[in-house]
Design an enzyme around this catalytic site. Structure first.
Site, PDB file in Angstrom:
ATOM      1  N   ARG A   1       9.653  -8.636   2.780  1.00  0.00           N
ATOM      2  CA  ARG A   1       8.457  -8.629   4.074  1.00  0.00           C
ATOM      3  C   ARG A   1       8.783  -9.637   4.808  1.00  0.00           C
ATOM      4  O   ARG A   1       8.505  -9.540   6.206  1.00  0.00           O
ATOM      5  CB  ARG A   1       7.290  -8.180   3.325  1.00  0.00           C
ATOM      6  CG  ARG A   1       7.288  -6.938   2.643  1.00  0.00           C
ATOM      7  CD  ARG A   1       7.923  -5.941   3.289  1.00  0.00           C
ATOM      8  NE  ARG A   1       7.720  -4.650   2.654  1.00  0.00           N
ATOM      9  CZ  ARG A   1       8.536  -3.482   2.774  1.00  0.00           C
ATOM     10  NH1 ARG A   1       9.825  -3.762   3.282  1.00  0.00           N
ATOM     11  NH2 ARG A   1       8.288  -2.318   2.098  1.00  0.00           N
TER      12      ARG A   1
ATOM     13  N   SER B   1       7.708   7.582  -3.487  1.00  0.00           N
ATOM     14  CA  SER B   1       8.055   6.457  -2.512  1.00  0.00           C
ATOM     15  C   SER B   1       8.840   5.409  -2.931  1.00  0.00           C
ATOM     16  O   SER B   1       8.491   4.743  -3.874  1.00  0.00           O
ATOM     17  CB  SER B   1       6.517   6.055  -2.024  1.00  0.00           C
ATOM     18  OG  SER B   1       6.805   4.704  -1.290  1.00  0.00           O
TER      19      SER B   1
ATOM     20  N   ASP C   1       7.794   8.759   8.086  1.00  0.00           N
ATOM     21  CA  ASP C   1       6.517   7.983   8.683  1.00  0.00           C
ATOM     22  C   ASP C   1       6.965   7.341   9.913  1.00  0.00           C
ATOM     23  O   ASP C   1       6.388   7.410  11.130  1.00  0.00           O
ATOM     24  CB  ASP C   1       6.071   7.017   7.697  1.00  0.00           C
ATOM     25  CG  ASP C   1       5.183   7.603   6.758  1.00  0.00           C
ATOM     26  OD1 ASP C   1       4.866   8.768   6.745  1.00  0.00           O
ATOM     27  OD2 ASP C   1       4.936   6.983   5.652  1.00  0.00           O
TER      28      ASP C   1
ATOM     29  N   ASP D   1       1.980  -4.320   1.343  1.00  0.00           N
ATOM     30  CA  ASP D   1       2.846  -4.506   2.179  1.00  0.00           C
ATOM     31  C   ASP D   1       2.469  -4.582   3.553  1.00  0.00           C
ATOM     32  O   ASP D   1       2.908  -5.741   4.417  1.00  0.00           O
ATOM     33  CB  ASP D   1       4.053  -3.391   2.411  1.00  0.00           C
ATOM     34  CG  ASP D   1       4.952  -3.399   1.093  1.00  0.00           C
ATOM     35  OD1 ASP D   1       5.433  -4.380   0.875  1.00  0.00           O
ATOM     36  OD2 ASP D   1       5.501  -2.340   0.722  1.00  0.00           O
TER      37      ASP D   1
END
Ligand code: ARG
Length: 417
Positions: free
Chosen positions: A94, A175, A14, A123
């Site tokens: 994060r 993932s 990505d 996220d």
């Protein structure tokens, strides 16, 4: 000269495609920022890949130490487990990534930051809230959230644009997000909550049948709620967690599989591996049992849940966090001592604990010689403690057969309710 965007670059498909797509769509130069949080990937090839795809600059920051000090230890001190299960590895990283994106954006005079989150996960919420809180003027670009492509479309785009994906994008059936505090594994066959996670979902933990039969004993030393030594050897946080991930993973400890309530309202099936987190949370909680009063423990449980939700939902940069943390820090002043755990066949059991601040008194607890508890005083204690119940029972409970039956039903035949 075009303006600049700083992209959080993982090296995956990505964000690799994003390096090419952002200049095309937004006319911005891309600075790729790869942050090492202990994901054990070789980062230099990732940096070179970013440049090969077309990033104007590619930077790497080793943030492992900051991550442990600023995010992991406070979460451990808070006993943070989202919905009682998830040690929050991804969620804790994060805000730090957001902070570093903003710092680098400032240093390089960038007008935007970018990340590779989808539009249905937590996220994106964590990044966007953190970034917009720290730097309301920076534009946030989330290419994956804009794309309407599926994976095949994405690969087709990459090929059309001459990106040599085969060379570096390894196709995983899941993932995965990784840092020192744990691995988060999603999607693929895991999307069916009835399917047991296949062995290939796990990387850090052995399946039970391959773990040693002999238990491993380990002593963990804490100072004010922070682990500082393993088996008497003082270690910095990064090293301590890395070693413990290996040791506990070897014994199959730290596999987590649950249905999780995402902030965006979706229930999702989440699988985690968090060997060190599992052991440290267990040991830390046990040491608190020894050193905190009952009232502190009870109230701290409420704070702990609030803290976990705050982290999970992405409200790191808030005064609510600061206030919760002030309470947590205050509780940790006496949480110093050593916990002995036994690691075996997938479980971590605390088998011993000691502390200079221990509230445990053998003289009060013993049924043997040296008992100092005043048994006679217990009578007066019970007299007063039971008084209100006796008064109420006499007036209301005993005269009412119905109330009494509700809490002490008469005997029934076996098999009936
Ligand atoms: N459900 C977890 C969380 O929200 C893990 C997310 C994993 N992220 C990922 N990109 N695979 O914190």
């Amino acid at each position: 000269m075009p303006d600049t965007v700083v992209l959080a670059y993982s090296g995956g498909l990505d964000t690799s495609v994003a390096i090419r797509w952002i200049p095309e769509k937004y006319g911005l130069d891309v600075i790729a920022l790869t942050i090492d949080l202990g994901n054990e990937k070789d980062i230099e090839p990732i940096r070179r890949r970013a440049l090969a795809i077309g990033a104007k600059e590619a930077l790497v920051i080793d943030a492992r130490d900051d991550f442990v000090r600023a995010c992991v230890w406070p979460a451990l001190q808070a006993n943070a487990l989202y919905e009682g299960k998830y040690p929050l590895a991804t969620a804790l990283a994060r805000p730090l990534i957001a902070k570093l994106l903003v710092d680098v954006a400032r240093e390089h005079g960038a007008v935007a930051v970018a990340h590779g989150c989808t539009g249905k996960g937590n996220d994106q919420v964590r990044f966007d809230i953190s970034i917009s809180t720290l730097a309301p003027d920076l534009r946030i670009i989330a290419p994956v959230r804009e794309w309407t492509w599926n994976r095949e479309d994405e690969i087709a785009y990459a090929e059309q644009h001459g990106l040599d994906l085969g060379a570096f994008v390894k196709t995983s059936p899941y993932s995965v997000d990784v840092n020192l505090w744990g691995r988060s594994i999603e999607s693929g066959v895991l999307e069916d909550p009835w399917v047991e996670p296949p062995e290939d979902a796990f990387l850090w933990t052995k399946p039970i049948e391959q773990t040693p039969l002999t238990p491993r004993y380990l002593e963990i030393e804490f100072e004010q709620g922070i682990p500082v030594a393993l088996d008497g050897e003082r270690l910095d946080g990064v090293e301590l967690i890395s070693r413990l991930n290996k040791i506990a993973g070897e014994h199959g400890i730290g596999r987590i599989d649950h249905i999780e309530n995402r902030f965006v309202g979706i229930k999702s099936r989440e699988v985690y591996e968090a060997p060190a987190a599992t052991v440290l949370l267990e040991a830390h909680r046990d040491l608190e049992q020894l050193t905190l009063s009952k009232e502190q423990q009870r109230f701290k449980q409420l704070v702990s849940r609030e803290f976990a939700d705050m982290v999970y939902n992405g409200f790191w940069f808030t005064m609510h966090h600061a206030d919760l943390m002030a309470y947590v820090q205050s509780t940790q002043r006496f949480v110093t001592g050593t916990v002995r755990v036994r690691l075996n066949r997938g479980s971590c059991t605390v088998v011993g604990r000691k502390s200079p601040n221990s509230l445990y008194s053998e003289a009060l607890a013993t049924y043997g010689r040296g008992d100092q508890f005043n048994h006679q005083a217990a009578l007066g204690f019970i007299e007063i403690a039971g008084m209100a119940a006796r008064v109420q029972a006499a007036k209301q409970l005993l005269p009412s057969a119905e109330s009494l039956r509700a809490i002490m039903p008469p005997k029934t035949e076996p098999g009936t309710h």
